[in-house]
Scaffold this motif. Structure first.
Motif, short mmCIF file in Angstrom:
data_model
loop_
_atom_site.label_atom_id
_atom_site.label_comp_id
_atom_site.label_asym_id
_atom_site.label_seq_id
_atom_site.Cartn_x
_atom_site.Cartn_y
_atom_site.Cartn_z
N ALA A 20 0.82 -1.22 0.00
CA ALA A 20 0.00 0.00 0.00
C ALA A 20 0.84 1.26 0.00
CB ALA A 20 -0.93 -0.01 1.22
N LEU A 21 1.96 1.23 0.71
CA LEU A 21 2.79 2.42 0.79
C LEU A 21 3.35 2.81 -0.57
CD1 LEU A 21 4.75 1.80 4.11
CD2 LEU A 21 2.74 3.24 3.74
N GLY A 22 3.57 1.81 -1.44
CA GLY A 22 4.09 2.11 -2.75
C GLY A 22 3.10 2.84 -3.63
N ILE A 23 1.87 2.35 -3.67
CA ILE A 23 0.82 3.00 -4.45
C ILE A 23 0.56 4.41 -3.92
CG2 ILE A 23 -1.60 2.90 -5.13
CD1 ILE A 23 0.03 0.76 -6.49
N GLN A 24 0.38 4.49 -2.61
CA GLN A 24 0.10 5.79 -1.99
C GLN A 24 1.26 6.75 -2.19
OE1 GLN A 24 -2.64 6.66 -0.53
NE2 GLN A 24 -2.15 8.47 0.67
N GLY A 25 2.48 6.24 -1.99
CA GLY A 25 3.66 7.09 -2.12
C GLY A 25 3.84 7.61 -3.54
N LEU A 26 3.59 6.74 -4.51
CA LEU A 26 3.72 7.17 -5.90
C LEU A 26 2.71 8.25 -6.24
CD1 LEU A 26 5.24 6.53 -8.59
CD2 LEU A 26 3.23 5.21 -9.20
N ALA A 27 1.49 8.08 -5.77
CA ALA A 27 0.46 9.10 -6.03
C ALA A 27 0.88 10.44 -5.44
CB ALA A 27 -0.87 8.64 -5.45
N ARG A 28 1.37 10.42 -4.21
CA ARG A 28 1.83 11.66 -3.59
C ARG A 28 2.98 12.27 -4.38
NH1 ARG A 28 2.53 10.44 2.76
NH2 ARG A 28 0.34 10.41 3.36
N PHE A 29 3.90 11.41 -4.82
CA PHE A 29 5.08 11.87 -5.54
C PHE A 29 4.67 12.63 -6.80
CE2 PHE A 29 8.26 11.10 -8.86
CZ PHE A 29 9.38 11.66 -8.28
#
Length: 213
Positions: A20-29
């Protein structure tokens, strides 16, 4: 699979390696790259952003990705559509229960909820990592809130807005701004969680318990 699809698959695989952190982090990025708040990126911005993530594209490849998600003929990538395409595919049942959970929190119907709303309702007892014994319920709650309680967001923690409460105040005063979570961010997070759960029944049960649906 064409070159654009291959690029998207590489990026999705990178995200899923972090759940989950990857999907969320990419969106934020990518939203952070959108400095003018246009909800779009040109090929140069996309190319530089992906390079920071370790995925190097040449100019033609970046332009190809932009063309795929150029919804208005402007030559720029529609950021929301692109991020939606990066999410791991989910069944209708999973999408529906995510939407139901968000709708329960979004009492005003304006498409955003506050972190305080999340904190007051969320239960983590059926989270996969709690069930495996890797995390406690308190830890999963803290980690969940950390995904949204970020100084990078609009309405960030510690930020303030100017208010003019009455005519007798000579100048504005500052009021803390409460962090907000959009439906897209909520979906970004749960698309990563979904990828780690094999059956719809398991995912729906987890969501139903977590949000007391």
């Amino acid at each position: 699979m064409d070159a654009v699809d291959a690029t998207v698959e590489k990026l999705r695989a990178h995200c899923l390696s972090r759940r989950a952190l990857g999907i969320q982090g990419l969106a934020r990025f990518f939203r952070r790259l959108d400095r003018d708040r246009s909800r779009s990126l040109d090929s140069g911005e996309l190319q530089r952003g992906l390079a920071e993530l370790g995925l190097v594209l040449d100019a033609a490849e970046a332009e190809g990705v932009c063309r795929r998600w150029d919804r208005d003929g402007s030559g720029t990538l529609d950021l929301d559509e692109f991020l939606r395409a990066l999410r791991p595919p989910m069944s209708q049942a999973r999408e529906a229960v995510i939407a139901a959970a968000f709708a329960k929190l979004d009492r005003s119907g304006d498409g955003v909820v506050t972190v305080d709303d999340l904190r007051g309702v969320y239960r983590g007892c059926t989270h996969p990592k709690v069930r495996s014994g890797e995390w406690t319920e308190e830890e999963v709650l803290r980690r969940f809130l950390d995904n949204f309680d970020s100084s990078e967001k609009d309405g960030q923690v510690g930020a303030h807005r100017h208010l003019y409460p009455s005519t007798w105040v000579s100048g504005p005063y500052l009021e803390p701004v409460c962090p907000q979570v959009t439906l897209a961010e909520f979906q970004d997070y749960y698309s990563g969680v979904s990828a780690s759960m094999d059956t719809d029944e398991e995912f729906v049960a987890m969501m139903t318990s977590a949000w007391q649906l």
